[in-house]
Design a protein around this motif. Structure first.
Motif, mmCIF file in Angstrom:
data_model
loop_
_atom_site.group_PDB
_atom_site.id
_atom_site.type_symbol
_atom_site.label_atom_id
_atom_site.label_comp_id
_atom_site.label_asym_id
_atom_site.label_seq_id
_atom_site.Cartn_x
_atom_site.Cartn_y
_atom_site.Cartn_z
ATOM 1 N N VAL A 253 0.849 -1.185 0.000
ATOM 2 C CA VAL A 253 0.000 0.000 0.000
ATOM 3 C C VAL A 253 0.883 1.231 0.000
ATOM 4 C CG1 VAL A 253 -1.909 -1.162 1.180
ATOM 5 C CG2 VAL A 253 -0.161 0.022 2.525
ATOM 6 N N ASP A 254 0.271 2.389 -0.288
ATOM 7 C CA ASP A 254 1.041 3.617 -0.448
ATOM 8 C C ASP A 254 1.150 4.453 0.813
ATOM 9 O OD1 ASP A 254 1.576 3.183 -3.166
ATOM 10 O OD2 ASP A 254 -0.375 3.997 -3.739
ATOM 11 N N SER A 255 0.304 4.210 1.804
ATOM 12 C CA SER A 255 0.311 5.080 2.975
ATOM 13 C C SER A 255 -0.035 4.299 4.227
ATOM 14 C CB SER A 255 -0.694 6.223 2.801
ATOM 15 O OG SER A 255 -2.024 5.725 2.834
ATOM 16 N N LEU A 256 0.306 4.886 5.366
ATOM 17 C CA LEU A 256 -0.020 4.268 6.646
ATOM 18 C C LEU A 256 -1.533 4.184 6.837
ATOM 19 C CD1 LEU A 256 1.247 3.193 9.315
ATOM 20 C CD2 LEU A 256 0.933 5.495 10.219
ATOM 21 N N GLU A 257 -2.259 5.177 6.371
ATOM 22 C CA GLU A 257 -3.712 5.171 6.495
ATOM 23 C C GLU A 257 -4.324 3.992 5.741
ATOM 24 O OE1 GLU A 257 -1.840 7.814 5.822
ATOM 25 O OE2 GLU A 257 -2.074 8.744 7.810
ATOM 26 N N GLN A 258 -3.801 3.702 4.536
ATOM 27 C CA GLN A 258 -4.288 2.553 3.773
ATOM 28 C C GLN A 258 -3.961 1.246 4.482
ATOM 29 O OE1 GLN A 258 -2.650 2.842 -0.156
ATOM 30 N NE2 GLN A 258 -3.832 4.652 -0.702
ATOM 31 N N ALA A 259 -2.788 1.193 5.097
ATOM 32 C CA ALA A 259 -2.407 -0.017 5.833
ATOM 33 C C ALA A 259 -3.356 -0.252 7.002
ATOM 34 C CB ALA A 259 -0.969 0.110 6.331
ATOM 35 N N ILE A 260 -3.650 0.793 7.766
ATOM 36 C CA ILE A 260 -4.543 0.645 8.921
ATOM 37 C C ILE A 260 -5.939 0.230 8.474
ATOM 38 C CG2 ILE A 260 -5.685 1.935 10.768
ATOM 39 C CD1 ILE A 260 -3.099 3.525 11.103
ATOM 40 N N ALA A 261 -6.417 0.796 7.357
ATOM 41 C CA ALA A 261 -7.741 0.422 6.854
ATOM 42 C C ALA A 261 -7.792 -1.056 6.491
ATOM 43 C CB ALA A 261 -8.095 1.289 5.638
ATOM 44 N N ALA A 262 -6.732 -1.560 5.859
ATOM 45 C CA ALA A 262 -6.694 -2.980 5.496
ATOM 46 C C ALA A 262 -6.676 -3.862 6.742
ATOM 47 C CB ALA A 262 -5.469 -3.252 4.625
ATOM 48 N N LEU A 263 -5.928 -3.456 7.751
ATOM 49 C CA LEU A 263 -5.848 -4.245 8.979
ATOM 50 C C LEU A 263 -7.191 -4.282 9.707
ATOM 51 C CD1 LEU A 263 -2.411 -3.039 10.404
ATOM 52 C CD2 LEU A 263 -2.866 -5.097 9.083
ATOM 53 N N ARG A 264 -7.871 -3.170 9.759
ATOM 54 C CA ARG A 264 -9.138 -3.106 10.490
ATOM 55 C C ARG A 264 -10.192 -4.026 9.891
ATOM 56 N NH1 ARG A 264 -10.558 3.142 11.251
ATOM 57 N NH2 ARG A 264 -12.482 2.173 12.045
ATOM 58 N N HIS A 265 -10.032 -4.355 8.617
ATOM 59 C CA HIS A 265 -10.966 -5.275 7.973
ATOM 60 C C HIS A 265 -10.533 -6.729 8.117
ATOM 61 C CE1 HIS A 265 -12.351 -1.520 6.052
ATOM 62 N NE2 HIS A 265 -13.506 -2.167 5.920
ATOM 63 N N GLY A 266 -9.485 -6.986 8.898
ATOM 64 C CA GLY A 266 -9.057 -8.348 9.162
ATOM 65 C C GLY A 266 -8.411 -9.047 7.994
ATOM 66 N N LEU A 267 -7.814 -8.284 7.073
ATOM 67 C CA LEU A 267 -7.283 -8.878 5.847
ATOM 68 C C LEU A 267 -5.818 -9.287 5.953
ATOM 69 C CD1 LEU A 267 -8.875 -6.378 3.299
ATOM 70 C CD2 LEU A 267 -9.721 -8.636 3.965
ATOM 71 N N ALA A 268 -5.094 -8.782 6.949
ATOM 72 C CA ALA A 268 -3.651 -9.057 7.018
ATOM 73 C C ALA A 268 -3.129 -8.565 8.362
ATOM 74 C CB ALA A 268 -2.934 -8.351 5.867
ATOM 75 N N TYR A 269 -1.795 -8.673 8.537
ATOM 76 C CA TYR A 269 -1.126 -8.090 9.686
ATOM 77 C C TYR A 269 -0.044 -7.158 9.164
ATOM 78 C CZ TYR A 269 3.267 -10.625 9.130
ATOM 79 O OH TYR A 269 4.469 -11.068 8.656
#
Length: 347
Positions: A253-269
């Motif tokens: 992902v391109d940003s920390l915000e995108q990373a946090i959004a992906a994590l909150r959906h339970g898709l990765a660590y």
């Protein structure tokens, strides 16, 4: 020049002492007159940059005879041959090559003095330029600036994000006072700053958080990992688990915000900086993986001095203050932005 597509942050503070103050760290200048003028050095540089006397004269809007006379006088005053003419092309001698680099630095310094004078005339004050290649919090930079700058004259802190490769380039090109990265850069003074703590985190419903046993690091290799573009393979390779970001098992992902959004959906660590996550952890939007003592890693961070940072300058005082702070990096707490009045500004 720093790439224009990098994310820029500008911070203002007020200098508590006059720009003419004597910091007591710099030797007095030599007042003996110099034999060579800036104009001569400028013409010397132009001949090299544009390849010939004729082209340099055209670019500088002077006659070719003016260029020839100035460089002949320059070499006579120095007592050294700087250029050899081969046809219409001017080539550097060994002595000319050595002096060219020093003269370029002189031209940059002269331009800096004029730029500072322009800034002071418009009430803007000094500017400290920093290239940032790590997740170092801007709040810490602001705190150091405010510790050494309060008063009427403005001081500006311009922070631009950079990859490690861009960081090395702007240091080599001498366009920043400082850089902040995760490793020292050969040829530049590097001073250690408080490290950045990273946590292995995932969304609250990730399967790894429902296991009935503590996790081992090698178990993470079987899981999808979020990595930030350009960072897993350069700034902190230990956080990619040995896997390049392009391989299966990594989600770039391109940003920390995108990373946090992906994590909150339970898709990765992901391994992410604690000071940017604390709000999500407190709200239980993210949870730390049960890795025991391996669940936290601290990455070293260095303040790297560019050649522009002169001893005794305001920029050096800022750097000394930043390095003197040995307290751990605090979690980021967003500040509410005051309402802006129509046509007004926030200071």
């Amino acid at each position: 020049m720093i790439e224009s597509d990098l994310n820029a942050i500008s911070i203002d503070a007020r200098d508590k002492e006059s720009h003419t103050a004597d910091w007591g760290c710099r030797a007095a200048p030599h007042y003996r007159g110099t034999r060579i003028s800036l104009k001569q050095w400028r013409m010397f540089n132009a001949v090299i940059d544009f390849g010939s006397y004729a082209e340099a004269a055209e670019r500088m809007h002077v006659s070719q005879s003016s260029i020839s006379h100035a460089l002949a006088k320059l070499q006579e005053q120095l007592g050294l041959p700087l250029l050899i003419l081969r046809g219409r092309k001017a080539q550097l001698t060994e002595e000319g090559t050595l002096l060219l680099e020093r003269s370029r630095d002189l031209m940059h310094r002269a331009a800096d003095i004029e730029a500072l004078a322009d800034s002071l005339r418009h009430g803007c004050g000094q500017e400290i330029r920093i290239a940032l290649a790590a997740d170092y919090p801007v709040e810490s930079l602001r705190g150091a600036l405010e510790s050494v700058a309060t008063g009427r004259a403005r001081c500006r802190l311009s922070v631009r994000e950079a990859t490690p490769e861009q960081l090395r380039r702007v240091l080599d090109e001498d366009t920043v006072e400082f850089a902040i990265g995760t490793e020292p850069v050969p040829g530049f003074l590097s001073r250690e700053l408080p490290g950045i703590e990273y946590l292995a985190v995932a969304g609250p419903h990730h399967p790894m958080l429902r296991l009935d046993h503590p996790l081992e690091l090698d178990e993470l290799e079987e899981q999808c990992q979020v990595v930030l573009a350009g960072k897993a393979s350069t700034a902190w390779p230990e956080f990619s688990g040995g896997r390049p970001a392009q391989q299966p098992g990594c989600w770039q992902v391109d940003s920390l915000e995108q990373a946090i959004a992906a994590l909150r959906h339970g898709l990765a660590y992901a391994w992410l900086p604690r000071h940017r996550l604390q709000g999500c952890l407190d709200a239980q939007q993210l949870r730390q993986l049960p890795l025991g003592s391996a669940a936290s890693r601290t990455v070293p961070v260095y303040l790297i001095h560019g050649r522009r940072a002169a001893a005794g300058s305001f920029a050096m005082r800022f750097a000394d203050t930043l390095c003197a702070c040995r307290t751990p990096i605090r979690p980021y707490v967003p500040q509410r932005t005051p309402a802006r009045a129509a046509g007004g500004r926030i200071d």
